[in-house]
Write a protein that holds these residues in place. Sequence first.
Motif, PDB file in Angstrom:
ATOM      1  N   SER A 177       0.793  -1.236   0.000  1.00 19.27           N
ATOM      2  CA  SER A 177       0.000   0.000   0.000  1.00 19.27           C
ATOM      3  C   SER A 177       0.825   1.287   0.000  1.00 19.27           C
ATOM      4  CB  SER A 177      -0.991  -0.006   1.166  1.00 19.27           C
ATOM      5  OG  SER A 177      -0.326  -0.167   2.404  1.00 19.27           O
ATOM      6  N   PRO A 178       2.028   1.356   0.620  1.00 18.87           N
ATOM      7  CA  PRO A 178       2.785   2.609   0.556  1.00 18.87           C
ATOM      8  C   PRO A 178       3.181   3.017  -0.868  1.00 18.87           C
ATOM      9  CG  PRO A 178       3.584   1.281   2.376  1.00 18.87           C
ATOM     10  CD  PRO A 178       2.652   0.414   1.586  1.00 18.87           C
ATOM     11  N   PHE A 179       3.147   2.079  -1.804  1.00 18.23           N
ATOM     12  CA  PHE A 179       3.511   2.385  -3.190  1.00 18.23           C
ATOM     13  C   PHE A 179       2.340   2.932  -3.996  1.00 18.23           C
ATOM     14  CE2 PHE A 179       6.454  -0.901  -1.732  1.00 18.23           C
ATOM     15  CZ  PHE A 179       7.678  -0.335  -2.059  1.00 18.23           C
ATOM     16  N   GLU A 180       1.201   3.140  -3.344  1.00 18.30           N
ATOM     17  CA  GLU A 180       0.012   3.620  -4.042  1.00 18.30           C
ATOM     18  C   GLU A 180      -0.206   5.128  -3.903  1.00 18.30           C
ATOM     19  OE1 GLU A 180      -3.284   1.373  -2.611  1.00 18.30           O
ATOM     20  OE2 GLU A 180      -2.488  -0.560  -3.276  1.00 18.30           O
ATOM     21  N   HIS A 181       0.575   5.814  -3.087  1.00 20.73           N
ATOM     22  CA  HIS A 181       0.327   7.237  -2.800  1.00 20.73           C
ATOM     23  C   HIS A 181       1.070   8.143  -3.782  1.00 20.73           C
ATOM     24  CE1 HIS A 181      -1.816   6.421   0.986  1.00 20.73           C
ATOM     25  NE2 HIS A 181      -1.031   5.360   1.020  1.00 20.73           N
ATOM     26  N   ASN A 182       0.825   7.933  -5.055  1.00 21.40           N
ATOM     27  CA  ASN A 182       1.504   8.673  -6.118  1.00 21.40           C
ATOM     28  C   ASN A 182       0.708   8.480  -7.398  1.00 21.40           C
ATOM     29  OD1 ASN A 182       2.686   6.157  -7.538  1.00 21.40           O
ATOM     30  ND2 ASN A 182       3.322   5.949  -5.394  1.00 21.40           N
ATOM     31  N   GLN A 183       1.117   9.156  -8.456  1.00 20.65           N
ATOM     32  CA  GLN A 183       0.344   9.063  -9.694  1.00 20.65           C
ATOM     33  C   GLN A 183       1.210   9.382 -10.912  1.00 20.65           C
ATOM     34  OE1 GLN A 183      -2.963  11.963 -10.937  1.00 20.65           O
ATOM     35  NE2 GLN A 183      -4.117  10.258 -10.069  1.00 20.65           N
ATOM     36  N   PHE A 184       1.002   8.592 -11.952  1.00 22.97           N
ATOM     37  CA  PHE A 184       1.604   8.824 -13.261  1.00 22.97           C
ATOM     38  C   PHE A 184       0.480   8.941 -14.284  1.00 22.97           C
ATOM     39  CE2 PHE A 184       4.724   6.338 -10.937  1.00 22.97           C
ATOM     40  CZ  PHE A 184       5.953   6.882 -11.288  1.00 22.97           C
ATOM     41  N   THR A 185       0.541   9.927 -15.169  1.00 24.52           N
ATOM     42  CA  THR A 185      -0.382  10.017 -16.303  1.00 24.52           C
ATOM     43  C   THR A 185       0.437  10.012 -17.586  1.00 24.52           C
ATOM     44  OG1 THR A 185      -2.085  11.225 -15.087  1.00 24.52           O
ATOM     45  CG2 THR A 185      -2.150  11.374 -17.482  1.00 24.52           C
ATOM     46  N   PHE A 186       0.204   9.005 -18.402  1.00 28.13           N
ATOM     47  CA  PHE A 186       0.923   8.837 -19.655  1.00 28.13           C
ATOM     48  C   PHE A 186       0.007   9.163 -20.840  1.00 28.13           C
ATOM     49  CE2 PHE A 186       2.780   5.723 -16.713  1.00 28.13           C
ATOM     50  CZ  PHE A 186       4.132   6.023 -16.810  1.00 28.13           C
ATOM     51  N   TYR A 187       0.606   9.749 -21.879  1.00 28.55           N
ATOM     52  CA  TYR A 187      -0.053   9.872 -23.176  1.00 28.55           C
ATOM     53  C   TYR A 187       0.544   8.778 -24.053  1.00 28.55           C
ATOM     54  CZ  TYR A 187      -0.895  11.523 -27.945  1.00 28.55           C
ATOM     55  OH  TYR A 187      -1.240  11.594 -29.270  1.00 28.55           O
ATOM     56  N   VAL A 188      -0.313   7.952 -24.625  1.00 28.90           N
ATOM     57  CA  VAL A 188       0.137   6.812 -25.415  1.00 28.90           C
ATOM     58  C   VAL A 188      -0.482   6.872 -26.805  1.00 28.90           C
ATOM     59  CG1 VAL A 188       0.288   4.291 -25.565  1.00 28.90           C
ATOM     60  CG2 VAL A 188       0.280   5.414 -23.313  1.00 28.90           C
ATOM     61  N   SER A 189       0.339   6.706 -27.818  1.00 28.93           N
ATOM     62  CA  SER A 189      -0.119   6.554 -29.197  1.00 28.93           C
ATOM     63  C   SER A 189       0.379   5.196 -29.678  1.00 28.93           C
ATOM     64  CB  SER A 189       0.425   7.676 -30.088  1.00 28.93           C
ATOM     65  OG  SER A 189       0.072   7.455 -31.445  1.00 28.93           O
ATOM     66  N   ALA A 190      -0.562   4.313 -30.008  1.00 28.62           N
ATOM     67  CA  ALA A 190      -0.209   2.945 -30.381  1.00 28.62           C
ATOM     68  C   ALA A 190      -1.360   2.337 -31.173  1.00 28.62           C
ATOM     69  CB  ALA A 190       0.066   2.115 -29.124  1.00 28.62           C
ATOM     70  N   PRO A 191      -1.141   1.190 -31.816  1.00 25.31           N
ATOM     71  CA  PRO A 191      -2.240   0.531 -32.533  1.00 25.31           C
ATOM     72  C   PRO A 191      -3.359   0.127 -31.579  1.00 25.31           C
ATOM     73  CG  PRO A 191      -0.107  -0.424 -33.137  1.00 25.31           C
ATOM     74  CD  PRO A 191       0.147   0.461 -31.971  1.00 25.31           C
ATOM     75  N   ILE A 192      -4.581   0.098 -32.084  1.00 22.20           N
ATOM     76  CA  ILE A 192      -5.727  -0.239 -31.254  1.00 22.20           C
ATOM     77  C   ILE A 192      -5.583  -1.624 -30.629  1.00 22.20           C
ATOM     78  CG2 ILE A 192      -8.156  -0.929 -31.454  1.00 22.20           C
ATOM     79  CD1 ILE A 192      -8.714   1.623 -32.937  1.00 22.20           C
ATOM     80  N   PHE A 193      -4.942  -2.562 -31.311  1.00 18.06           N
ATOM     81  CA  PHE A 193      -4.831  -3.894 -30.706  1.00 18.06           C
ATOM     82  C   PHE A 193      -3.972  -3.873 -29.445  1.00 18.06           C
ATOM     83  CE2 PHE A 193      -1.351  -4.092 -33.929  1.00 18.06           C
ATOM     84  CZ  PHE A 193      -0.289  -4.504 -33.147  1.00 18.06           C
ATOM     85  N   VAL A 194      -3.079  -2.891 -29.323  1.00 17.54           N
ATOM     86  CA  VAL A 194      -2.319  -2.723 -28.083  1.00 17.54           C
ATOM     87  C   VAL A 194      -3.240  -2.234 -26.965  1.00 17.54           C
ATOM     88  CG1 VAL A 194      -0.497  -1.364 -26.955  1.00 17.54           C
ATOM     89  CG2 VAL A 194      -0.100  -2.358 -29.224  1.00 17.54           C
TER      90      VAL A 194
END
Length: 254
Positions: free
Chosen positions: A78-95
Amino acid sequence: MTSDGTAEAAQRGAAEASEIRFRSDVTVELVKSSASDADVLFAARVSTAGEKSLEEVGADAERSAGLINYLMRDRHGSPFEHNQFTFYVSAPIFVFREFMRHRTFSYNEESGRYRRLEPVFYVPGAGRKLVQEGKPGRYVFVDGSPEQHALVEQTTRRVCGEAYRGYLEMLEAGVAREVARGVLPVSIYSTMYATCNARALMNFLSLRTKREDSTFPSFPQREIEMVAERMEEHFAAAMPLTHAAWNRNGRVAP
């Protein structure tokens, strides 16, 4: 629509279809982050220090690394949950379809109902292994022949071009986007924002990267592994102590 109008629409559609682009890569950008090793430390130390836990975040690096390694080793997650990453991803729909299995992420993807999809399609690069050998659960991928690579590229370009021309023809005829998109293959690129915390990210990386030093080997499809590798670079930069402890303990999410 008159016959002249139909001809003009067909010509316009052909011109737009001629702009079809093919890629063999993916894009991963870290657009927002509130993640650091300190987030793990204050969350863990509240159990013994209470309200003073924030004051102890600046403890020496060796002590901090030791605590994070202990949490990782003994799987106090649980201590590893007190943070956040937001990624922008461009990839094929099957991914993206594989991504949706990871329900600890939050997703928002561009919509083919509300906008015309751009003519960008995935074609495997020269280094992509093409041939599967062995049975499910015990198979490996090996390099394809030059003829196989040529066949994959030529067929992909032809089929995607035909599909996109059909898509444009339907749009020009007034067919709704959500109906017209049905002819497009899953190799078309999409974009999304994906948000997670470090614990969820470590679980994702453990499943979507292939590493010999992993306690539990994984065999991800190469295209989602490409995304995962770039995400891991951002993770390692933002939380170096956590990333090191995760690797040291077999790349198992706590």
